[in-house]
Design an enzyme around this catalytic site. Structure first.
Site, PDB file in Angstrom:
ATOM      1  CB  ILE A 136      -0.948   0.004   1.215  1.00  0.00           C
ATOM      2  CG1 ILE A 136      -1.949  -1.142   1.063  1.00  0.00           C
ATOM      3  CG2 ILE A 136      -1.677   1.334   1.344  1.00  0.00           C
ATOM      4  CD1 ILE A 136      -2.795  -1.400   2.268  1.00  0.00           C
TER       5      ILE A 136
ATOM      6  NE  ARG B  13      14.020  -6.434   8.183  1.00  0.00           N
ATOM      7  CZ  ARG B  13      13.454  -6.784   7.038  1.00  0.00           C
ATOM      8  NH1 ARG B  13      14.120  -6.735   5.929  1.00  0.00           N
ATOM      9  NH2 ARG B  13      12.208  -7.205   7.010  1.00  0.00           N
TER      10      ARG B  13
ATOM     11  CB  THR C 152       2.698  -0.498   9.399  1.00  0.00           C
ATOM     12  OG1 THR C 152       2.101   0.169  10.524  1.00  0.00           O
ATOM     13  CG2 THR C 152       3.947   0.249   8.985  1.00  0.00           C
TER      14      THR C 152
ATOM     15  CE  LYS D 227      -8.266  -3.771   9.118  1.00  0.00           C
ATOM     16  NZ  LYS D 227      -7.780  -3.501   7.771  1.00  0.00           N
TER      17      LYS D 227
ATOM     18  CD  GLU E 241     -13.404   7.199   4.099  1.00  0.00           C
ATOM     19  OE1 GLU E 241     -13.823   6.096   4.512  1.00  0.00           O
ATOM     20  OE2 GLU E 241     -14.082   8.243   4.124  1.00  0.00           O
TER      21      GLU E 241
ATOM     22  CB  VAL F 260     -13.980   0.926   7.163  1.00  0.00           C
ATOM     23  CG1 VAL F 260     -15.193   0.059   6.843  1.00  0.00           C
ATOM     24  CG2 VAL F 260     -13.663   0.880   8.638  1.00  0.00           C
TER      25      VAL F 260
ATOM     26  N   GLY G  55      -4.754 -14.137  -5.543  1.00  0.00           N
ATOM     27  CA  GLY G  55      -4.116 -13.077  -4.734  1.00  0.00           C
ATOM     28  C   GLY G  55      -5.099 -12.272  -3.907  1.00  0.00           C
TER      29      GLY G  55
ATOM     30  CD  GLU H 158      -4.013 -10.308   4.787  1.00  0.00           C
ATOM     31  OE1 GLU H 158      -2.801 -10.311   5.070  1.00  0.00           O
ATOM     32  OE2 GLU H 158      -4.602  -9.325   4.301  1.00  0.00           O
TER      33      GLU H 158
ATOM     34  CG  ASP I  87      -9.523  -7.311   8.055  1.00  0.00           C
ATOM     35  OD1 ASP I  87      -8.689  -6.498   8.493  1.00  0.00           O
ATOM     36  OD2 ASP I  87     -10.179  -7.129   7.007  1.00  0.00           O
TER      37      ASP I  87
ATOM     38  CE  LYS J  21     -11.639  -3.945   6.628  1.00  0.00           C
ATOM     39  NZ  LYS J  21     -11.608  -4.795   5.478  1.00  0.00           N
TER      40      LYS J  21
END
Ligand code: ADP
Ligand code: ASP
Ligand code: MG
Length: 925
Positions: A577, A609, A658, A682, A709, A712, A767, A770, A781, A785
């Site tokens: 992201i 790192r 992250t 989140k 934003e 969710v 894809g 997870e 998850d 939300k």
């Protein structure tokens, strides 16, 4: 005397590079007789760079121009020179002629210039004037390495000539060069023996740089096929020394000499030496350091030229010294007065006196970059021309900033002499007697303002550091009696000061400029020692400590010049992201800046790192390479310090991409420090309730923003829709939705005879899941939300209050590997197949949803059945869908639907938040 005979030796037939050698012989002889008379007393000539400022007390720009003018007219009229618009003056600075390639380049520009007639003023090759001063310094310090240093000067010019010239041209030049060097060697030997050089001696020596570069350049121009004569400006320019270590041109005499010179050397292209001139007694002298600009301007006036172009190594005059302020912008136009003020206060792109000769004739000066011919440069002209500009951005009332270092403040303190007539003139009389330059006089001292009852400051002024000892001593001696009697308490010297000047013609008529300036300084924690507003009202100057000067300059510059919505960004987590966000920023940055005046600067990128830091903004087109090449060990504290604390960009945002709760635990602290936070993470909003409430309270109380934003529904407007409903007074009854793109995909495809496990495998391969599909199937998850929306709606719930239907069969929760889990999963297909069958039998589908029941104050994550006509049953792909049932939207819920997962849309959601922040901070819509 031993050296006398060597000095009078006939070997001193110095070369005149432009005309007959005998002329220069004359001046050389004069130098010998003049210079070798030892000065009975007084300081030695100083060779360090001297401040080129004028004595403010005596300076009157306009008056001096007016008187010079009449003389100039007379000279030029009589001469009937082909004066006027046909002439263009060019001046090439030292860097423009720094090596053979550059000299050739200058010659090409001259040849291509289409002006009818041109006069080209040239400086010494870069560093040569310094080298020449160094020769004298060495010789008079009895350091015999001047011989080697002179060889280096010879070598530099010799090799340049060999590169550029050939045949007779080359041998003529080299003959002259060798002859000059021999002469200089003998002169330096004399200086070495005497341990002293007079000013005329050293002026004569240092001027050779210009003689050689002019000769070289004119030979190259001729070689390129353009007829060209070389002018030794000592034959033309006549100047008188002034008391303030400056020279004043004698326009009348210079005009006469120009006529004579031209009658013997008439040519449409003339290459002239910058920097050097003669006294009325024909003694070689200089226009002082950086004086070639001044030479060009005097020539411009003598010829009544169309324009004077000053070629240098920057695109023009910047709003601040570009070496000190990387944000500095090019000023397209400056008035004569503004240019003068800028250069007087230290912008060494132009010699301050350059303005004076051209101003009366309205001859524009254009500063251009020889290394960037596409840049139009800065035009210095009358203000009328400035106002007619249309379509330009509204100008800042402050045009530019400049600084002068190495100053000392002198503070004359005491209560007993205030109001005594003549005190000020006595003070400045004493200063004048020691020949010091007063750079500025403060109207009022700040300590005086604060401690008026304790100390009375009579007068505060700034002088060059190297002159302050003499000034203090002169004042102490002048006021000995007053000091002894206690009428004056002390003459205090504050060393290591700098002047920072804000310059702009519009400042005088714009309210609030000083307030803004001082506010910016205060915010940067800069202590102002003294202030002054120039008599012209075109400048405001402040004195600060030397060590604060660059910080002060950057602080005020950014306050006036950066768009209000310049935002310093720190991106944490440059993974899928974060990386996509950086790429989106890269692609959109120019448009945002141009169209919306939003300037987003990424000052740091950190992973777990490595981190990459920058002072002015990371080049996003190569951030991945930079991270590899210049990345350093990650350190969150240093990262934040760099993003927030190391510059003067008015706003800072940290973007946390992250999924880390450690990073999220810093939000409170960052917001408290005025750092805005934008995140798709989140963890903060779904973490412990108490911490969440603390964060939100802080957000409400401060003017620092926290946007999330993308926590969710990725880029879908879910949080903002909910906030909009709440803020406008709607009552939320229930929020129900498919919040997981993965589970949306799985149930949209869990149809007909397909097995659940098969669809899960397919989703993984595509894809959508997870790395471990159990992270999606467990429902945590979605629960996060739900809790975020529940809290946003006012419910005080913890994550543990949400019952979650997990789709991971109990026995497979602890399977050691993903492979094993996927292998085992088909064994449990039966259960879900049955549920699907039951649903189908009643015309329904299964959907995995999160529900916030505001009425019952609870939230759930469950597998529910929906009629086939229901919007939740109509989804495709990995879409999210969220239905808000509210008092206003009771019968028909408000529905938001669309792709709710994936790097592009999530990064897009984060980007949206960043732009929302920019608009909250004042960006245009
Ligand atoms: P030249 O040898 O061509 O006369 P200078 O070194 O005298 O060149 O002047 C050009 C330099 O002036 C630039 O390289 C720049 O570093 C410096 N400078 C200082 N202040 C300014 C400013 N406000 N705008 C542009 N250049 C500036
Ligand atoms: N060469 C001289 C100097 O360095 C003059 C100039 O370049 O303007 O000061
Ligand atoms: Mg210069």
């Amino acid at each position: 005397m031993a050296f006398a005979s060597s000095i009078s030796s006939p070997s001193y037939s110095l070369t005149n590079l432009s005309s007959k050698p005998s002329k220069v012989l004359t001046s050389a002889r004069k130098i010998h007789s003049f210079a070798l008379v030892p000065r009975p007393s007084g300081p030695r000539v100083g060779y360090a760079l001297q401040l080129q400022g004028m004595d403010l007390l005596n300076f009157n720009l306009f008056a001096s121009v007016a008187s010079a003018d009449a003389l100039l007219d007379e000279a030029v009229e009589k001469a009937q020179l082909p004066k006027g618009d046909g002439w263009s003056i060019h001046k090439f600075g030292g860097t423009c002629v720094g090596n053979s390639e550059r000299i050739q380049n200058v010659a090409n520009i001259i040849v291509k210039d289409e002006s009818e007639r041109k006069l080209v003023v040239v400086s010494a090759m870069s560093k040569v004037t310094d080298m020449m001063y160094d020769l004298i310094h060495k010789a008079q310090s009895r350091d015999d390495s001047y011989v080697i240093a002179l060889d280096a000067v010879l070598e530099k010019h010799k090799s340049t000539a060999v590169d550029l010239l050939e045949g007779d041209d080359l041998s003529n030049f080299l003959d002259r060069l060798h002859q000059d060097i021999n002469n200089l060697k003998a002169m330096l030997r004399a200086i070495y023996i005497a341990g002293h050089a007079t000013e005329s001696f050293s002026d004569f020596v240092v001027g050779h740089g210009e003689l050689w570069s002019a000769e070289l350049l004119s030979a190259v121009v001729r070689k390129s096929g353009l007829e060209c004569n070389c002018m030794d400006t000592r034959d033309v320019l006549v100047v008188n020394p002034t008391s303030s270590n400056q020279v004043d041109p004698d326009y009348l005499e210079s005009g006469r000499r120009l006529v004579k010179w031209y009658s013997q050397n008439s040519c449409d292209t003339i290459v002239a030496t910058g920097f050097i001139a003669s006294t009325p007694q024909d003694i070689p002298t200089t226009l002082k350091r950086d004086g070639s600009d001044f030479s060009a301007a005097i020539m411009g006036a003598l010829f009544r030229a169309r324009q004077v172009t000053i070629w240098t190594d920057v695109d023009g005059v910047y709003s601040a010294d570009p070496r000190k302020v990387s944000e500095a912008v090019i000023l397209k136009k400056l008035s004569y007065q503004e240019a003068w003020e800028m250069s007087y206060f230290g912008a060494n792109v132009l010699h301050p006196r350059t303005i004076i000769p051209v101003m009366k004739y309205d001859i524009p000066i254009v500063i251009r970059n020889i290394f960037n011919l596409s840049a139009p440069g800065t035009m210095i002209c009358r203000p009328a021309g400035l106002e007619s500009e249309d379509g330009e951005r509204v100008e800042s009332p402050v045009k530019g900033f400049a600084t002068i270092d190495n100053l000392a403040l002198v503070n004359v303190e005491g209560t007993g002499m205030a109001g005594v007539p003549g005190t000020a003139s006595a003070i400045f009389g004493a200063v004048k007697d020691v020949g010091a330059n007063v750079i500025m006089i403060s109207q009022r001292n700040l300590t005086d303002l604060l401690c008026r009852l304790v100390v009375s400051t009579l007068c505060v002024f700034a002088v060059p550091e190297m002159e302050v000892k003499a000034v203090a001593a002169a004042l102490e001696s002048r006021f000995r009696q007053a000091l002894d009697a206690g009428r004056l308490s002390q003459i205090a010297v504050i060393p290591n000061c700098s002047i920072l000047a804000a310059v702009g013609q519009k400042m005088a008529s714009t309210p609030g400029v000083s307030a803004t300036l001082f506010n910016a300084l205060a915010k940067a924690n800069i202590n102002v020692r003294a202030i002054a507003q120039g008599c012209s009202e075109y400048n405001i100057t402040v004195v600060v400590k030397r060590e604060d000067c660059i910080r002060a300059l950057r602080a005020v510059h950014s306050r006036f010049y950066l768009s209000r919505t310049t935002i310093a960004m720190g991106v944490i987590g440059p993974g899928l992201i974060g990386g996509t966000l950086l790429d989106q920023l890269r692609d959109q940055a120019a448009i945002l800046k141009e169209k919306f005046n939003i300037d987003l600067r990424v000052m740091g990128i950190t992973g777990a790192r490595t981190m990459l830091l920058s002072d002015a903004g990371i080049d996003l087109s190569i951030w991945r390479d930079l991270q590899k090449e210049k990345g350093e060990k990650a350190d969150l504290q240093r990262f934040v310090q760099n993003v927030h604390g190391n510059h003067f960009i008015p706003n800072t945002v940290i973007v946390d991409c992250t999924a880390d709760s450690y990073v999220a635990s810093h939000y409170h602290d960052w917001l408290r420090r005025g750092i805005h936070v934008v995140t798709p993470n989140k963890k903060a909003n779904s973490g412990p309730l108490e911490q969440y409430l603390k964060l939100r309270t802080l957000q409400r109380q401060s003017y620092t923003h926290y946007f999330y934003e993308a926590t969710v529904g990725a880029g879908l407007p879910i949080i903002s829709t909910l906030q909009g409903l709440l803020e406008t007074g709607d009552k939320i009854l229930r929020i129900e939705g498919i919040f997981s793109g993965t589970l949306s995909y799985i149930f949209n495809n869990f149809v007909e005879a397909r097995a659940f496990s098969e669809v899960v495998k397919e989703a993984k391969q595509a894809g959508y899941t997870e790395p471990d599909p159990r992270d999606d199937l467990s429902g945590t998850d979605v629960a996060r939300k739900v809790i975020i929306l529940a809290r946003e709606s006012g419910l005080k719930l913890e994550l543990s209050d949400i019952p979650v239907k997990s789709l991971v069969p109990e026995p497979l929760k602890d399977s050691s590997s993903v492979e094993e889990f996927l292998q085992q999963l088909p064994r449990y297909d039966q259960d879900l197949a049955k549920q699907r069958q039951v649903a189908e039998a009643s015309g329904e589908v299964l959907r995995y949803v999160g529900v916030v029941d505001v009425v019952k104050q609870k939230g759930t994550v469950e597998l529910r059945r929906y009629k086939k006509e229901h919007p939740f049953a109509q989804l495709s792909g990995s879409d999210n869908i969220i239905a808000f049932s509210t008092q206003r939207y009771e019968k028909q819920p408000l529905i938001v639907r669309g792709p709710g997962a994936g790097a592009e849309v999530t990064a897009g959601g984060v980007f949206c938040d960043i732009l929302r922040l920019a608009s909250y901070l004042g960006a245009p819509s």
